[in-house]
Design a protein around this motif. Structure first.
Motif, mmCIF file in Angstrom:
data_model
loop_
_atom_site.group_PDB
_atom_site.id
_atom_site.type_symbol
_atom_site.label_atom_id
_atom_site.label_comp_id
_atom_site.label_asym_id
_atom_site.label_seq_id
_atom_site.Cartn_x
_atom_site.Cartn_y
_atom_site.Cartn_z
ATOM 1 N N VAL A 338 1.044 -1.158 0.068
ATOM 2 C CA VAL A 338 0.203 -0.054 0.053
ATOM 3 C C VAL A 338 0.741 1.228 -0.015
ATOM 4 C CG1 VAL A 338 -1.702 1.185 1.379
ATOM 5 C CG2 VAL A 338 -2.142 -1.168 1.116
ATOM 6 N N ALA A 339 1.902 1.078 0.751
ATOM 7 C CA ALA A 339 2.723 2.420 0.886
ATOM 8 C C ALA A 339 3.464 2.616 -0.298
ATOM 9 C CB ALA A 339 3.701 2.260 2.247
ATOM 10 N N VAL A 340 4.143 1.582 -1.100
ATOM 11 C CA VAL A 340 4.977 1.894 -2.128
ATOM 12 C C VAL A 340 3.692 2.291 -3.344
ATOM 13 C CG1 VAL A 340 6.077 0.679 -3.925
ATOM 14 C CG2 VAL A 340 6.557 0.140 -1.641
ATOM 15 N N ALA A 341 2.620 2.058 -3.462
ATOM 16 C CA ALA A 341 1.775 2.391 -4.370
ATOM 17 C C ALA A 341 1.448 3.786 -4.203
ATOM 18 C CB ALA A 341 0.447 1.492 -4.367
ATOM 19 N N ALA A 342 1.179 4.123 -2.816
ATOM 20 C CA ALA A 342 0.926 5.576 -2.543
ATOM 21 C C ALA A 342 2.074 6.356 -3.012
ATOM 22 C CB ALA A 342 0.566 5.799 -0.912
ATOM 23 N N ARG A 383 -4.497 -4.163 4.524
ATOM 24 C CA ARG A 383 -4.306 -3.090 3.703
ATOM 25 C C ARG A 383 -5.499 -1.860 3.887
ATOM 26 N NH1 ARG A 383 -1.981 -5.189 -1.453
ATOM 27 N NH2 ARG A 383 -1.202 -7.045 -0.758
ATOM 28 N N GLN A 384 -6.543 -2.547 4.477
ATOM 29 C CA GLN A 384 -7.661 -1.372 4.807
ATOM 30 C C GLN A 384 -7.145 -0.582 5.934
ATOM 31 O OE1 GLN A 384 -11.172 -3.511 5.705
ATOM 32 N NE2 GLN A 384 -11.482 -4.141 3.339
ATOM 33 N N GLN A 385 -6.347 -1.077 6.861
ATOM 34 C CA GLN A 385 -5.932 -0.233 7.812
ATOM 35 C C GLN A 385 -4.638 0.614 7.570
ATOM 36 O OE1 GLN A 385 -3.719 -2.138 11.121
ATOM 37 N NE2 GLN A 385 -5.542 -3.053 11.989
ATOM 38 N N ALA A 386 -4.074 -0.004 6.705
ATOM 39 C CA ALA A 386 -2.960 1.218 5.746
ATOM 40 C C ALA A 386 -3.483 2.160 5.092
ATOM 41 C CB ALA A 386 -1.861 0.224 4.980
#
Ligand code: NAD
Ligand code: MG
Length: 394
Positions: A338-342, A383-386
């Protein structure tokens, strides 16, 4: 006899390198199926050259257009779509070898399908093993599948282990430790104060390797080495303390095994993924990979240092995760995706990646993950939490 090969993630960096090696040895390999998510033009071009029986598009929005392009190109391949089709081409009786080169958690189910069907699996998709560890290895062992590492470090370790090596039995093989090398990526020496402002283009400009964008960012944060540490634990049955990470910026040594008589065996070569791909495709034989031979006289420097965890906090998080248990590795992988996609979309800073990973690891619930369903549900929950944490941070 020809090996019939399915390539999951054929249009990516590893997929393209795999087809390059296969094309050099038409008598040894034929292509059964090629898959991609969205790059259907590339997939069609590949199909024209390799004439597979199946093409699979995993994103349904690209399916109709891919069918149309295949018809226009007069391809005989059947075009399929979706998760069941991915599992089918990974496990069909006609297939001998599956190259698992989808990036991220999306590769887990088809790679597991290949394990359940007892295939020879060439594993590039490290995230699949990181998120499912023991369960994945159990499926390989129970179904007599063969698991060969494509990640250059793990392929190097595999090459430096004795052929008699038994899973998890370092003492029997006289091994002291595994030296997992990493280049340190593009930001190894930049001032720490500049890290927060690094852009996706800068992060993806790896000094030695030409790779997909997700793994390139992971290399810049050294999460890649963290994932590889977890991957090595599962592939060879190691404990995290059996592994020492060593920075080797030239990427000529791809990893080493240190024995208790003082010997250290290293596998070397130019940084080109066609070497481990050719090694695994033809194992235990050797075939030409098209890779330029290493010229020692042209190497200007050969250096080694310890990694700095202030610069690369993800490395410490991975060590913590693998010690905590499966749920923590699954959570770290999900948060990081999630972080890398963002970051790649421009909504999170470079240093925000490790901050988000750390934040999720502080909050993640400790649970037993006993089945694939458990793993997938937990991955989704994290993923939702992130995503929520990201929105909070925005
Ligand atoms: P890439 O981004 O270049 O290619 C990814 C492939 O996966 C593409 O074919 C894409 O269509 C497919 N894909 C993407 N999202 C998908 C989804 N949701 N469902 C199904 N398919 C999807 O990536 P890459 O650099 O080739 O890396 C692939 C894997 O190999 C990664 O796990 C990476 O960590 C690992 N790996 C890569 C290298 C390298 O040099 N590139 C080295 C070691 C390990
Ligand atoms: Mg690697």
């Amino acid at each position: 006899m020809q090996q019939r090969v399915t390539i999951l993630g054929a249009t990516g960096s590893i997929g393209v390198s795999t087809l390059d090696v296969i094309a050099r040895h038409p008598q040894l390999f034929s292509v059964y199926a090629l898959t991609c998510h969205q790059q259907i033009e590339t997939l069609i071009q590949q199909a024209l050259v390799h004439q597979p029986q199946y093409l699979v598009v995993s994103d349904p929005n690209y399916y109709a257009r891919c069918q149309q392009l295949a018809a226009e190109a007069k391809l005989s391949a059947e075009v399929l779509c979706g998760a069941d089709a991915l599992n089918m081409v990974a496990s069909a009786p006609e297939v001998d070898t599956v190259m698992a080169a989808i990036v991220g958690a999306a590769g887990l189910l088809p790679t597991l399908a290949a394990a359940k069907a007892g295939k020879k699996i060439l594993l590039a998709n490290k995230e699949a093993l990181v998120m499912s560890g023991k369960l994945f290895i159990q499926q390989v062992q129970q179904n007599n599948a063969t698991l060969l590492p494509i990640d250059s470090e793990h392929n190097a370790i595999f090459q430096c282990l004795p052929t008699s090596f038994e899973y998890a039995n370092l003492a029997n093989a006289g091994i002291d430790k595994i030296l997992l090398t990493g280049s340190g990526g593009p930001f190894l020496n930049c001032p720490l104060t500049e890290l927060a402002h690094k852009t996706p283009e800068q992060a993806c400009a790896h000094p030695n390797w030409d790779m997909g964008r997700k793994i390139s960012v992971d290399s810049a944060t050294m999460m890649n080495k963290g994932l590889e540490l977890i991957e090595a634990c599962w592939l060879f049955g190691l404990k995290p303390d059996d592994i020492e990470v060593v920075i080797h910026p030239q990427s000529v040594i791809h990893s080493m095994v240190q024995y208790n008589d003082g010997s250290v065996l290293a596998q070397m070569g130019n940084p080109d993924m066609r070497t481990p791909i050719a090694h695994a495709l033809s194992y235990p034989q050797r075939i030409d990979s098209g890779v330029q031979r290493l010229d020692f006289k042209a190497l200007s420097d050969f250096s080694f240092t310890a990694p700095d965890v202030n610069r690369f906090p993800n490395l410490a998080l991975a060590m913590e995760a693998v010690k905590a248990g499966q749920y923590a590795s699954t959570a770290l992988n999900a948060a990081n995706e999630v972080a890398v996609a963002a970051f790649l979309q421009g909504t999170l800073s470079f240093t925000g990646i490790a901050e988000l990973n750390s934040n999720i690891m502080q909050k993640m619930p400790s649970v037993e993950l006993d089945s694939v369903d458990d793993i997938i549900a937990y991955d989704q929950q994290i993923r939702q939490q992130a995503m929520l944490a990201l929105r909070g941070a925005a």
